[in-house]
Design an enzyme around this catalytic site. Structure first.
Site, PDB file in Angstrom:
ATOM      1  N   GLU A   1       0.839  -1.202   0.000  1.00 50.85           N
ATOM      2  CA  GLU A   1       0.000   0.000   0.000  1.00 50.85           C
ATOM      3  C   GLU A   1       0.869   1.246   0.000  1.00 50.85           C
ATOM      4  O   GLU A   1       1.940   1.269   0.614  1.00 50.85           O
ATOM      5  CB  GLU A   1      -0.883  -0.023   1.247  1.00 50.85           C
ATOM      6  CG  GLU A   1      -1.836   1.135   1.385  1.00 50.85           C
ATOM      7  CD  GLU A   1      -2.749   0.978   2.595  1.00 50.85           C
ATOM      8  OE1 GLU A   1      -3.243   2.001   3.078  1.00 50.85           O
ATOM      9  OE2 GLU A   1      -2.960  -0.167   3.066  1.00 50.85           O
TER      10      GLU A   1
ATOM     11  N   GLU B   1      -3.179  10.760   2.628  1.00 53.29           N
ATOM     12  CA  GLU B   1      -4.355  10.954   3.462  1.00 53.29           C
ATOM     13  C   GLU B   1      -4.394  12.383   3.954  1.00 53.29           C
ATOM     14  O   GLU B   1      -3.375  12.924   4.412  1.00 53.29           O
ATOM     15  CB  GLU B   1      -4.327  10.004   4.668  1.00 53.29           C
ATOM     16  CG  GLU B   1      -4.451   8.551   4.265  1.00 53.29           C
ATOM     17  CD  GLU B   1      -4.376   7.599   5.443  1.00 53.29           C
ATOM     18  OE1 GLU B   1      -5.165   6.652   5.476  1.00 53.29           O
ATOM     19  OE2 GLU B   1      -3.512   7.811   6.327  1.00 53.29           O
TER      20      GLU B   1
END
Length: 254
Positions: A141, A145
């Protein structure tokens, strides 16, 4: 979607998150390796994307994914966060929201989106790449964010084979909730991950803090409220529908 949090909390939720991103059996999409694309979000391209629907990601995600919470209008894709049909229609959670995922996996290249984030304590507006057990691969990943408690910053991170803990906070120099900006992840097969904002390199990882991801990943976009992680996200107090919007997405294969 990794977390900037105290080390003990990170350890506690690490295994949970890997399982949490796995959809129910009927929701897994194809896993072909995709080529370069540009999507201006003029509509729902079912050949390229699917909408998460009918599951939730785990204990810190206080939301159930609903396909009807992903919408398109005027060249914009929106993700709504609200209480519609909850908890019965929201996988038992008190809130519903949207998540948009590519059907295909993508290897080394540049992943980009243009977005306007939500400004609300306790929320995360995200853009990331992900693969895991639902793709019969290890958990890899790479994250962008924007935490709604402070939308003048973004958080970067990456996971390799389920190992994260590479969080970095970037000061943006603007409020990500007041207008659209370009965010890019350059996953480079020469041994770096580079993060860009409006074309400017803002962070790089070269493997010195841990091995970099190697498995093809999906591009994903979502909006969610947290629970039990107030120290990281701040408390979430729902006062009405929230919406994150995305103007475009692009992948350039290297």
């Amino acid at each position: 979607m990794t977390r900037f949090r105290p080390a003990l909390l990170a350890v506690a939720v690490l295994g949970l998150l890997g399982a949490a991103l796995t959809p129910t059996a009927g929701q897994a999409a194809t896993t072909a390796i995709g080529g370069s694309f540009v999507d201006n979000f003029d509509g729902f391209d079912t050949g390229r994307w699917h909408k998460a629907d009918g599951w939730s990601n785990g204990s810190m995600f206080n939301v159930g994914w609903r396909a009807d919470h992903v919408w398109f209008s005027g060249g914009v894709m929106g993700l709504n966060l609200d209480t519609a049909s909850c908890p019965g229609g929201c996988s038992g959670k008190p809130y519903a929201s949207g998540e948009y995922r590519t059907n295909n996996l993508f290897s080394y290249g540049r992943f980009e989106t243009r977005l306007k984030a939500v400004k609300a304590s306790g929320t995360v507006t995200s853009f990331f790449t992900y693969t895991g057990s639902s793709d019969n691969q290890p958990w890899d990943e790479i994250d962008v964010e924007i935490l709604g408690k402070n939308t003048t910053q973004m958080q970067t991170n990456y996971f390799t084979n389920g190992v994260g803990g590479h969080e970095t906070i970037i000061n943006l120099g603007f409020d990500a909730s007041t207008g659209y900006h370009d965010y890019a992840i350059e996953w480079w097969n020469q041994g770096t991950i580079n993060w860009f904002v409006d074309g400017r390199l803002v962070h790089q990882e070269n493997g010195s803090r841990g091995a970099l991801p190697t498995h093809p990943m999906r591009m994903m976009l979502n909006l969610w409220p947290g629970i039990g992680v107030d120290g990281w996200l701040g408390p979430f107090n729902y006062t009405g529908q929230l919406t994150a919007t995305y103007d475009s997405a692009r992948y350039t294969k290297y």
